[in-house]
Write an enzyme that holds these catalytic residues in place. Structure first.
Site: not given
Length: 334
Positions: A222, A269
């Site tokens: 992330n 992500e």
């Protein structure tokens, strides 16, 4: 060795009014501009500067500004930077330049007159042999210096000036950083890549999350992009490069995760294919090769996982046949 024929390391320097210039970059051909994106239009300017450097037998450098002048004058509306300073420097090196000089764009710099800019920076600090810039370049307090002023100042100070006309794409439309930002905001990464001459890339530090993806069989790396980023929320086929240079294919989601939260901050992500390990704290890059679909809200996690499998298959298929768009794209993404 770069295109000017000089064997030397790429040099990055910061200039401030009243300070000495970087001696390693003195007496060069100087290409001036923001160069955010180092897109095909910028590359046309650089090509002209590199040719002039080869003619004169000297180095070719870029003079640019940090932060972006628009962000300085309108701090409440910062510019979405296509290429933050470290990435811009890397692209300029790949383009064949010998170095980049960043003028610290602060209150003192903004107060300089056009004549002071020429005398203190181009002449005293850089000793410019020749200056290359876009046909619409303006500088100095109140943008008082333009192309005609620069040419006249160069005649008096002893350096030549080359002005490069706006670069248009195959459809006759001018290539610009703002046009690329608009394409990215619409998810048109193919158009953005065509304008840049390479696939668009973001860099960031991998941060911790709620690790929901891990429980679903899709652990993700992330990254939080700058708040001014105007990337279209959705799913992308990507290439992921670790800090050590290792390259992986992957699929990435950028957005707000509406299936699992209603208050999410935007995150990028990335599910990195065929990788297991800890990436937390690493500065990595993610390159966008294709926009697969918009971000959707699913009725539950089972439906989400089914779609994630489809996204993975589509991303793998797309990435299996990609080829470099040119020298810069090859160095960055292959």
């Amino acid at each position: 060795m770069n295109r000017s024929g000089h064997e030397r390391a790429f040099v990055t320097a910061v200039l401030r009014p009243g300070e000495p210039g970087a001696s390693a970059l003195h007496g060069a051909v100087v290409a001036i501009g923001n160069f955010d994106g180092v897109h095909r239009g910028h590359q046309a300017v650089l090509c002209e500067a590199l040719q002039k450097g080869a003619e004169l037998g000297c180095a070719t450098i870029v003079l640019t500004f940090e932060p972006h002048p628009r962000s300085f004058f309108k701090p409440a509306e910062p510019v979405f930077r296509l290429t933050p300073s470290p990435l811009r420097a890397k692209l300029l090196e790949l383009a064949g330049c010998d170095g980049v000089v960043e003028c610290a764009f602060d209150k003192d710099f903004a107060a300089q007159t056009a004549q002071e800019f020429v005398e203190t920076i181009l002449v005293d600090q850089l000793g410019a042999r020749h200056v290359v810039t876009g046909h619409d370049f303006h500088f100095g307090k109140g943008r008082q210096g333009g192309p005609a002023f620069l040419a006249s100042a160069g005649d008096k100070a002893g350096f030549g000036v080359t002005l490069v006309e706006a670069f248009a794409d195959e459809n006759g439309d001018v290539v610009s950083s703002s046009r690329i930002r608009s394409a990215l905001a619409e998810g048109d990464v193919t158009l953005a890549a065509g304008l840049l001459g390479y696939r668009f890339q973001v860099q960031g530090t991998v941060i911790g999350g709620k690790q929901l993806g891990r429980t679903l069989g899709y652990p993700t790396a992330n990254m939080a992009l700058p708040p001014e980023a105007t990337l279209a929320p959705g799913i992308y086929a990507v290439r992921f490069r670790r800090a050590d240079g290792t390259l992986y294919d992957g699929v990435a989601s950028y957005g707000y995760r509406p299936t699992v939260t209603s208050t999410g901050e935007p995150l990028l992500e990335t599910y990195v294919f065929d990788f297991s390990g800890d990436l937390y704290g690493e500065t990595c890059s993610v390159t966008l090769f294709g926009y697969l679909r918009p971000e959707l809200k699913f009725d539950g996690l089972d439906e989400l996982v089914v779609q994630m499998r489809r996204d993975e298959e589509e991303a793998r298929a797309l990435l299996s046949s990609v080829r470099p768009l040119g020298i810069i794209d090859d160095a960055l993404n292959f």
